[in-house]
Each structure stands twice: as structure tokens, then as C-alpha cells.
Design a protein around this motif. Structure first.
Motif, PDB file in Angstrom:
ATOM      1  N   ALA A 169       0.840  -1.196   0.000  1.00 49.93           N
ATOM      2  CA  ALA A 169       0.000   0.000   0.000  1.00 49.93           C
ATOM      3  C   ALA A 169       0.878   1.250   0.000  1.00 49.93           C
ATOM      4  CB  ALA A 169      -0.913  -0.005   1.231  1.00 49.93           C
ATOM      5  N   GLY A 170       0.607   2.125  -0.954  1.00 50.62           N
ATOM      6  CA  GLY A 170       1.354   3.371  -1.056  1.00 50.62           C
ATOM      7  C   GLY A 170       2.582   3.309  -1.937  1.00 50.62           C
ATOM      8  N   ALA A 171       3.046   2.110  -2.286  1.00 49.11           N
ATOM      9  CA  ALA A 171       4.209   1.987  -3.169  1.00 49.11           C
ATOM     10  C   ALA A 171       3.806   2.339  -4.596  1.00 49.11           C
ATOM     11  CB  ALA A 171       4.781   0.578  -3.118  1.00 49.11           C
ATOM     12  N   THR A 172       4.677   3.012  -5.310  1.00 47.55           N
ATOM     13  CA  THR A 172       4.337   3.467  -6.651  1.00 47.55           C
ATOM     14  C   THR A 172       4.653   2.406  -7.703  1.00 47.55           C
ATOM     15  OG1 THR A 172       6.482   4.519  -6.953  1.00 47.55           O
ATOM     16  CG2 THR A 172       4.730   5.867  -6.014  1.00 47.55           C
ATOM     17  N   PHE A 173       3.932   2.487  -8.799  1.00 47.42           N
ATOM     18  CA  PHE A 173       4.154   1.589  -9.932  1.00 47.42           C
ATOM     19  C   PHE A 173       3.571   2.225 -11.178  1.00 47.42           C
ATOM     20  CE2 PHE A 173       0.163   0.389  -7.892  1.00 47.42           C
ATOM     21  CZ  PHE A 173      -0.734   0.263  -8.953  1.00 47.42           C
ATOM     22  N   ASP A 174       3.947   1.691 -12.333  1.00 51.32           N
ATOM     23  CA  ASP A 174       3.348   2.108 -13.602  1.00 51.32           C
ATOM     24  C   ASP A 174       2.284   1.098 -13.996  1.00 51.32           C
ATOM     25  OD1 ASP A 174       5.194   4.154 -13.640  1.00 51.32           O
ATOM     26  OD2 ASP A 174       6.509   3.201 -15.126  1.00 51.32           O
ATOM     27  N   PHE A 175       1.150   1.598 -14.453  1.00 51.47           N
ATOM     28  CA  PHE A 175       0.053   0.748 -14.908  1.00 51.47           C
ATOM     29  C   PHE A 175       0.030   0.788 -16.432  1.00 51.47           C
ATOM     30  CE2 PHE A 175      -4.451   0.467 -16.267  1.00 51.47           C
ATOM     31  CZ  PHE A 175      -4.718  -0.822 -15.851  1.00 51.47           C
ATOM     32  N   LYS A 176       0.019  -0.400 -17.038  1.00 54.24           N
ATOM     33  CA  LYS A 176       0.032  -0.453 -18.499  1.00 54.24           C
ATOM     34  C   LYS A 176      -0.872  -1.562 -19.000  1.00 54.24           C
ATOM     35  CE  LYS A 176       2.991  -0.778 -22.596  1.00 54.24           C
ATOM     36  NZ  LYS A 176       4.294  -1.168 -23.162  1.00 54.24           N
ATOM     37  N   VAL A 177      -1.558  -1.270 -20.089  1.00 54.39           N
ATOM     38  CA  VAL A 177      -2.330  -2.272 -20.821  1.00 54.39           C
ATOM     39  C   VAL A 177      -1.799  -2.316 -22.252  1.00 54.39           C
ATOM     40  CG1 VAL A 177      -4.592  -3.039 -21.613  1.00 54.39           C
ATOM     41  CG2 VAL A 177      -4.383  -1.814 -19.438  1.00 54.39           C
ATOM     42  N   GLU A 178      -1.405  -3.504 -22.700  1.00 54.99           N
ATOM     43  CA  GLU A 178      -0.970  -3.706 -24.078  1.00 54.99           C
ATOM     44  C   GLU A 178      -2.065  -4.447 -24.835  1.00 54.99           C
ATOM     45  OE1 GLU A 178       3.877  -4.054 -23.445  1.00 54.99           O
ATOM     46  OE2 GLU A 178       2.695  -5.877 -23.685  1.00 54.99           O
ATOM     47  N   PHE A 179      -2.547  -3.835 -25.915  1.00 51.36           N
ATOM     48  CA  PHE A 179      -3.566  -4.470 -26.751  1.00 51.36           C
ATOM     49  C   PHE A 179      -2.866  -5.216 -27.893  1.00 51.36           C
ATOM     50  CE2 PHE A 179      -5.492  -0.794 -24.737  1.00 51.36           C
ATOM     51  CZ  PHE A 179      -6.651  -1.337 -24.201  1.00 51.36           C
ATOM     52  N   PRO A 180      -3.359  -6.390 -28.265  1.00 45.20           N
ATOM     53  CA  PRO A 180      -2.670  -7.177 -29.295  1.00 45.20           C
ATOM     54  C   PRO A 180      -2.749  -6.570 -30.690  1.00 45.20           C
ATOM     55  CG  PRO A 180      -4.724  -8.234 -28.667  1.00 45.20           C
ATOM     56  CD  PRO A 180      -4.531  -7.105 -27.708  1.00 45.20           C
TER      57      PRO A 180
END
Length: 586
Positions: A35-46
Motif C-alpha cells: 500500500a502506497g508503493a508506486t508503480f506504472d500501470f500499463k495495458v498492451e492491446f494485441p
């Protein structure tokens, strides 16, 4: 000739029907997130998708509402017919289960994350010892040589074993059952799985090895949340996978120049190891950089005293006003203890004043403990792995003894302070090494005996006859008549001698005529009794490889009670986060 075509078509049909043909989502399914740790959110579409057809919901809410900002839409990622959605530097502060649902109007996918809390802070400091490639055979070998054995009972215990809590740790990565040091150390440093060669990122499909979705490292979290000091100590190149993974974000572990740049940007308070060549501008004779940047000068300008020898390290660490330090003791990897103390092989003649790992740890403890907020220190005995790759078991065992001495030093230091420090000792991955018996090299009793007949197994193994160890636990000789027989299950073509290499570390292979392939090193061909052993690995492999067995984790100090049973390597991060209360204000 039609069967391969049909098989390929069938495989493609299966692939198109599998979840992999739908969207790829990072962080991945079943990710455990602090909780609170940062990250990048990504969605790759085919394939190509229009932005107005994309729907991304997290626990039923729009993704922008959840993260407080809108995603960036990439119409043609890398110029190809593939679209993507990306949000950088986001976090989830509320613990609980999260369902992520993605749809592009044609295909959909859902995954789950668990965001976890921590309790109140229990430890002021954390020391994470990593024996790179440390296998059970290395541990047993170190115990036999440094403690001795009589009538089947050890005459002492290793410091790495004499701990109240122990667990087996699974090491698989996101792409394979076999890890390398990059994604193995990254699991410890971030709590997230990733692919071979990657650290601090999820390895995505783009060509750029530095734009992959990032996850926050333990060093970043503790500095942001607790303003603690950070130390990274190794006897390999400081840019190598394990030390680099404590701060770096890339899917290319070999990108040493850029990793040095990231080390400088992160500015750990203590940074010690080899690898000076990638800190020096390309005009320097020792440099391996491809630009004119001088990172030793940059660190000095940032207020770092600089040490190149053991005496300089000890002098600087003893000064009460030293709050940070850069120590680079060799252009490449440092030398192992067997060469430094006894054989004088490797690079010892050029760099005779390299510090022992115990001196590095003592210096780091002296400096880091001057921060009243506590510290996180990662210590790697990294040459265990490199010697195991090279089938150089004597050097690997001696460096395991050195690791044990460093752990004992840290345990004694923590005990004198009142046990406010969590100490963890773990391998990042295994090597397929086994102690099968002893090698009997007494030619007075075994004249003209074929090499393999000198291996004693079961009752014929008996006990090795190394001389009594010195105060550091090191026998003065390894070329005794009854030695440990530690063999690897993964081998390239090589000439087996069953004898320790007394001149320089072992080099089992040399380049073959075909590009990218290797053959047995002819320098050992004429060693008396040498036998050509055909390997069981692809010809592209020049050394032994890692194996997928669980590794051993031992622990002591506040928060060590979480270490028990069977664990995943990502849970080591959680043990540290919980001990430091990183999701708590207490």
C-alpha cells in the motif's frame, strides 16, 4: 513434410484462443502490492484499438478516478499495429483486493491484485545478505572446511545457519522457471515478479529497455517514507545485477553505463564494490564507458569521499563525519578470498589492497549507523555464483566462508545494540551443485588410477583432510589429498581434472570457430589425468547454469518471525516492508 506446418497452425490456433491473445496488463495477475508503493500501470492491446472503445475499471470504478489522473493512449506502440494505455507513477493507498477489468469492445480480460498493509515498525535497521548462487552444497562445504567434522558431527555452526527462523524460497520468474540474478534480486527489492535480465520493471514488448512499466524499489520506499540511509555492498561489479536491482529500472541488466547513471541518481549513502571501469570517462585507459561522463567525479562533487583500497576504506569509515562513501576497488569484479589471502591469482597482483567483505560490511555499518532514522543495507557475496558457473568449487566455498564471517560480524554488531536490526540471509537462485563425496588424490596409494575412480562415495568418501582453519575459518591449502567432491549437474564441454586451480580461477571453455559457441578449454588438456567431459548444455553456453530448486532463507531480529515454511521470493520484500512498517505511520 506437412506435419510441421500443421503443428505450427495448430499452435497458432491455441495461442489465439488463450488469454495471452487478449490484453496484457501490468502489474500482472495476482501481483502483491505494498500500500502506497508506486508503480506504472500499463495495458498492451494485441492489435489496433480506438481510444473510445477502451474501458478500464478497477473495482468497478474508472481507472482515472482510481488513480487520480488519466491514462496516456498510444495508438501505434513502437510504430506497429498495436495500441497501449499507460499511467506512470501511480499508487493504491487502501489495502484490499482489486479487480482490474479491461475491454476494447472486442476482447476483454480481468485480473486481480492484492494490496497489503503493514503493522507498526518493528526494526530500526535491515541488513539483507545475498549469497549469489549459494547452494546447499556451498553451505555444507563451508561448514566442513571452516568448522571441521568428527565422527559425523560438525564441530561448529555457521552464522548463516545459526538463526531462529528459516524458510525455503521459490525463485521462478514471470517468464521462466529459471531465474537469473537480475529478476531474482528484483523480486527481493520490489516484491514483484519480472523476466530474466530485468530489474525494477515489468518487461514489456517495446524495443526500448528503459521505458518498461516500473515498480518502486525498497530503497526508494524507505527513503521516501522513512528517510533512512541506504547501503549497497558487493564484491562483484557494483553495476552487476544484484546490487543494481536495489535501485535500477531496466530490462537489460548488461546496460552498465545507464545503470551507473541510475545509481548516481538514487545516491545510496554507501556504495561499494568493483566495477570502476564504467564510472570512468571513455578516454581513461581502464574505462568501459561509451561516453565522456566521469561518475567518480560526479559522486565526489556530490559530497562522497572515494576509496580505492582497504586502508582508504577503513580510514574514511572511522571518521565520525563520514556520512556517505563511494568505494570502487577494481575495474571489474573484485577477487575472491582464496586468491586474495592465499593463491594471489586473478587480479590480486594488480590490485593487492582490495578489502575483504567483512571490512566492507564493517565500514558500511559504521557509516550508515550515523543516520538516526536507521538504514537498509544489502550485502552480496557475488563471486560464489561466478565461481559456480566456472565449475570452480574451491573458490565458491571459500567465498561462502567469507559471507559467513560477514554475517557473524553483523549479528555481533546487532546484538551489541540491543537487537534492533532484522538480518536476512538468502540466495537469489540455486546452482545445480551437489556434494557427492571426496576426491582421493593420494598417488602413493592410488598410482595410475583413472580419474573417476578417485571419487569416493558412501563409506569410501570418508572425511576430507584439509588443514585446521585459521581464525577466519580458512584452511591454508585446498590441494590436499582428500578433497570435497562438489559436482555440477549442468556442464559445458570441458576437461575435468578434479583438481583445484592454483594459478587463476577456472576457465572451463574457450570460444569455438562457430560464432557464439564454445568448446573445452585446451589449456587443461595436458593436465595429468585430465578427461574430456562432453557437456549437457547447448554449445552457446560457456559455463554451468542456474537451477530452479528453492533456496534457503534464514533470519534473526525483529520481524524475522515472518520467515517460515515455504515462501515466494516476492515475500522477502514483504518481510522487510513489514519489519519497517512501510505502509504504516507508526
Amino acid at each position: 513434410m506437412k506435419y510441421p506446418v500443421a503443428a505450427a497452425a495448430f499452435a497458432a490456433l491455441l495461442s489465439s484462443a488463450s488469454p495471452l491473445a487478449a490484453q496484457t496488463i501490468y502489474p500482472i495477475d495476482r501481483a502483491e502490492i505494498l500500500a502506497g508503493a508506486t508503480f506504472d500501470f500499463k495495458v498492451e492491446f494485441p492489435g489496433l484499438v480506438e481510444p473510445d472503445t477502451i474501458k478500464v475499471r478497477i473495482n468497478g470504478a474508472d481507472v482515472a478516478a482510481t488513480f487520480g489522473k488519466s491514462a496516456t493512449y498510444v495508438a501505434r506502440e513502437d510504430g506497429k499495429e498495436q495500441s497501449a494505455l499507460l499511467l506512470r507513477d501511480v499508487a493504491l493507498g487502501k489495502p484490499g483486493n482489486y479487480k482490474i477489468e479491461v475491454s476494447d469492445g472486442t476482447q476483454s480480460r480481468s485480473i486481480d491484485w492484492n494490496v497489503y498493509d503493514t503493522g507498526a515498525r518493528r526494526a530500526k535497521n535491515v541488513i539483507l545478505f545475498i549469497g549469489d548462487g549459494l547452494s546447499p552444497a556451498h553451505r555444507v562445504g563451508a561448514r566442513l572446511l571452516s568448522k571441521g567434522i568428527r565422527e559425523g558431527k560438525s564441530l561448529g555452526r555457521l552464522a548463516i545457519d545459526d538463526m531462529p527462523h528459516m524458510a525455503f524460497v521459490a525463485t521462478a520468474g514471470s517468464d521462466s522457471i529459471i531465474t537469473d540474478s537480475a529478476n531474482a534480486a528484483s523480486a527481493y527489492a520490489t516484491g514483484h515478479k519480472t523476466a530474466v535480465n530485468a530489474m525494477g520493471v515489468y518487461a514489456d514488448r517495446t524495443a526500448n529497455p528503459f521505458d518498461d512499466p516500473r515498480v518502486e524499489t525498497i530503497t526508494s520506499v524507505i527513503r521516501r517514507q522513512r528517510n533512512m540511509a541506504i547501503g549497497i555492498v558487493t564484491n562483484t561489479e557494483i553495476e552487476d545485477a544484484t546490487p543494481a536491482a536495489m535501485v535500477a529500472h531496466t530490462r537489460r541488466r548488461a546496460a552498465y553505463d545507464q545503470i551507473v547513471e541510475q545509481l548516481f541518481a538514487a545516491k545510496p549513502d554507501v556504495l561499494m564494490g568493483g566495477g570502476a571501469a564504467n564510472f570512468l570517462p571513455q578516454a581513461d585507459a581502464l574505462s568501459k564507458r561509451k561516453d565522456d561522463a566521469d561518475y567518480i567525479a560526479k559522486f565526489r562533487d556530490a559530497g562522497y569521499p572515494y576509496a580505492t583500497t582497504a586502508s582508504e576504506l577503513n580510514l574514511l569509515a572511522a571518521r565520525p563525519d563520514t556520512k556517505k562513501l563511494l568505494g570502487l576497488f577494481a575495474p571489474g569484479n573484485m577477487d575472491g578470498v582464496l586468491d586474495r589471502k592465499f593463491l594471489k591469482g586473478g587480479g590480486v597482483k594488480k590490485y593487492p589492497e582490495q578489502p575483504d567483505l567483512t571490512e566492507q560490511v564493517q565500514g558500511a555499518l559504521d557509516i550508515l549507523s550515523r543516520n538516526n532514522n536507521g538504514f537498509f543495507l544489502m550485502v552480496e557475496s557475488g563471486l560464489i555464483d561466478k565461481y559456480a558457473h566456472a565449475l570452480d568449487m574451491e573458490r565458491a566455498v571459500y567465498d561462502t566462508i567469507m559471507l559467513d564471517n560477514a554475517v557473524k560480524l553483523a549479528k555481533d554488531w546487532a546484538k551489541a545494540r540491543g537487537e534492533d536490526t532484522l538480518i536476512l540471509v538468502v540466495a537469489d537462485h540455486n546452482h545445480p551443485n551437489s556434494l557427492v563425496g571426496t576426491v582421493n588424490d593420494d598417488m602413493t596409494t592410488l598410482p595410475n588410477t583413472p580419474l573417476r575412480e578417485r571419487v569416493g562415495v558412501y563409506e569410501k568418501a570418508g572425511f576430507p583432510n584439509y588443514p585446521a582453519p585459521d581464525a577466519g575459518g580458512y584452511p591454508s591449502r585446498v590441494d590436499v589429498s582428500r578433497r570435497l567432491a562438489i559436482f555440477s549437474a549442468s556442464i559445458p564441454d570441458h576437461y575435468e581434472t578434479l583438481r583445484p586451480k592454483l594459478d587463476n580461477p577456472n576457465e572451463p571453455t574457450e570460444k569455438d570457430e562457430a560464432p557464439g559457441t564454445f568448446k573445452a578449454n585446451a589449456k587443461y588438456k595436458d593436465v595429468p589425468g585430465a578427461v574430456l567431459r562432453l557437456g549437457n548444455l547447448p554449445a552457446m553456453m560457456n559455463a554451468s547454469v542456474h537451477s530452479g530448486e528453492d533456496v534457503i532463507l534464514t533470519a534473526t531480529g525483529p520481524g524475522s518471525d515472518r520467515v517460515q515454511g515455504s515462501m515466494d521470493n516476492t515475500e522477502v520484500f514483504r518481510v522487510i516492508a513489514d519489519a519497517l512498517g512501510l505502509a504504516s505511520n507508526r
